[in-house]
Design a protein around this motif. Structure first.
Motif, PDB file in Angstrom:
ATOM      1  N   GLY A   3       0.794  -1.455  -0.064  1.00 37.59           N
ATOM      2  CA  GLY A   3      -0.044  -0.034   0.087  1.00 37.59           C
ATOM      3  C   GLY A   3       0.781   1.318   0.040  1.00 37.59           C
ATOM      4  N   LYS A   6       1.167   2.846  -3.594  1.00 36.39           N
ATOM      5  CA  LYS A   6       0.036   3.533  -4.252  1.00 36.39           C
ATOM      6  C   LYS A   6       0.068   4.877  -3.903  1.00 36.39           C
ATOM      7  CE  LYS A   6      -3.065  -0.466  -3.915  1.00 36.39           C
ATOM      8  NZ  LYS A   6      -4.289  -0.959  -3.295  1.00 36.39           N
ATOM      9  N   SER A   7      -0.168   5.382  -5.074  1.00 37.47           N
ATOM     10  CA  SER A   7      -0.320   7.104  -4.992  1.00 37.47           C
ATOM     11  C   SER A   7      -1.395   7.725  -4.270  1.00 37.47           C
ATOM     12  CB  SER A   7      -0.283   7.892  -6.348  1.00 37.47           C
ATOM     13  OG  SER A   7      -1.161   7.542  -7.011  1.00 37.47           O
ATOM     14  N   ASP A   8      -1.435   8.759  -3.533  1.00 40.52           N
ATOM     15  CA  ASP A   8      -2.720   9.235  -2.866  1.00 40.52           C
ATOM     16  C   ASP A   8      -3.260  10.323  -4.037  1.00 40.52           C
ATOM     17  OD1 ASP A   8      -4.400  10.037  -1.002  1.00 40.52           O
ATOM     18  OD2 ASP A   8      -2.666  11.401   0.117  1.00 40.52           O
ATOM     19  N   PRO A   9      -4.511   9.960  -4.152  1.00 38.75           N
ATOM     20  CA  PRO A   9      -5.263  10.841  -5.181  1.00 38.75           C
ATOM     21  C   PRO A   9      -5.465  12.280  -4.516  1.00 38.75           C
ATOM     22  CG  PRO A   9      -6.626   8.974  -4.024  1.00 38.75           C
ATOM     23  CD  PRO A   9      -5.302   8.949  -3.548  1.00 38.75           C
ATOM     24  N   THR A  10      -5.672  12.374  -2.954  1.00 39.96           N
ATOM     25  CA  THR A  10      -5.758  13.646  -2.835  1.00 39.96           C
ATOM     26  C   THR A  10      -4.560  14.619  -2.882  1.00 39.96           C
ATOM     27  OG1 THR A  10      -5.027  13.007  -0.283  1.00 39.96           O
ATOM     28  CG2 THR A  10      -7.470  12.729  -1.043  1.00 39.96           C
ATOM     29  N   LYS A  11      -3.327  14.050  -2.861  1.00 45.09           N
ATOM     30  CA  LYS A  11      -2.089  14.779  -3.299  1.00 45.09           C
ATOM     31  C   LYS A  11      -2.344  15.606  -4.509  1.00 45.09           C
ATOM     32  CE  LYS A  11       1.016  12.403  -0.056  1.00 45.09           C
ATOM     33  NZ  LYS A  11       2.544  11.841  -0.015  1.00 45.09           N
ATOM     34  N   LYS A  12      -2.794  14.566  -5.690  1.00 43.13           N
ATOM     35  CA  LYS A  12      -2.810  15.178  -6.987  1.00 43.13           C
ATOM     36  C   LYS A  12      -3.805  16.367  -6.876  1.00 43.13           C
ATOM     37  CE  LYS A  12      -2.125  12.348 -10.499  1.00 43.13           C
ATOM     38  NZ  LYS A  12      -2.598  11.412 -11.305  1.00 43.13           N
ATOM     39  N   GLN A  14      -4.865  18.190  -4.615  1.00 44.16           N
ATOM     40  CA  GLN A  14      -4.404  19.276  -3.750  1.00 44.16           C
ATOM     41  C   GLN A  14      -3.347  20.113  -4.379  1.00 44.16           C
ATOM     42  OE1 GLN A  14      -5.397  19.966  -0.657  1.00 44.16           O
ATOM     43  NE2 GLN A  14      -4.128  21.986  -0.589  1.00 44.16           N
ATOM     44  N   HIS A  53     -12.993  13.281  -0.449  1.00 43.19           N
ATOM     45  CA  HIS A  53     -11.985  12.091  -0.342  1.00 43.19           C
ATOM     46  C   HIS A  53     -11.745  11.980   1.187  1.00 43.19           C
ATOM     47  CE1 HIS A  53     -11.098  10.690  -4.391  1.00 43.19           C
ATOM     48  NE2 HIS A  53     -11.563  11.722  -4.665  1.00 43.19           N
ATOM     49  N   LYS A  54     -11.678  13.056   1.900  1.00 44.79           N
ATOM     50  CA  LYS A  54     -11.084  13.074   3.259  1.00 44.79           C
ATOM     51  C   LYS A  54     -12.308  12.362   3.972  1.00 44.79           C
ATOM     52  CE  LYS A  54      -7.764  16.829   3.256  1.00 44.79           C
ATOM     53  NZ  LYS A  54      -7.482  18.116   3.891  1.00 44.79           N
TER      54      LYS A  54
END
Length: 56
Positions: A3, A6-12, A14, A53-54
């Motif tokens: 895990g 895996k990239s965090d979609p919220t970072k993208k 943000q 997402h949060k």
């Protein structure tokens, strides 16, 4: 276990949100209020998506 790769979609999201806000600020500095308003609206939509997402 994997895990962490895996990239965090919220970072993208943000980064996109911050980029839109910067573009809106530049448009306001140049006196283009129509573009400023539309970019700000797009940024707000991204912010709402980040919040969704949060909460999930």
């Amino acid at each position: 276990m994997f895990g962490i790769f895996k990239s965090d979609p919220t970072k993208k999201l943000q980064k996109a949100y911050e980029r839109k806000l910067e573009q809106a600020m530049e448009a306001a500095r140049n006196g283009d209020m129509h573009t400023n308003a539309s970019l700000t609206a797009e940024a707000e939509a991204l912010r709402e998506e980040i919040e969704a997402h949060k909460d999930a």
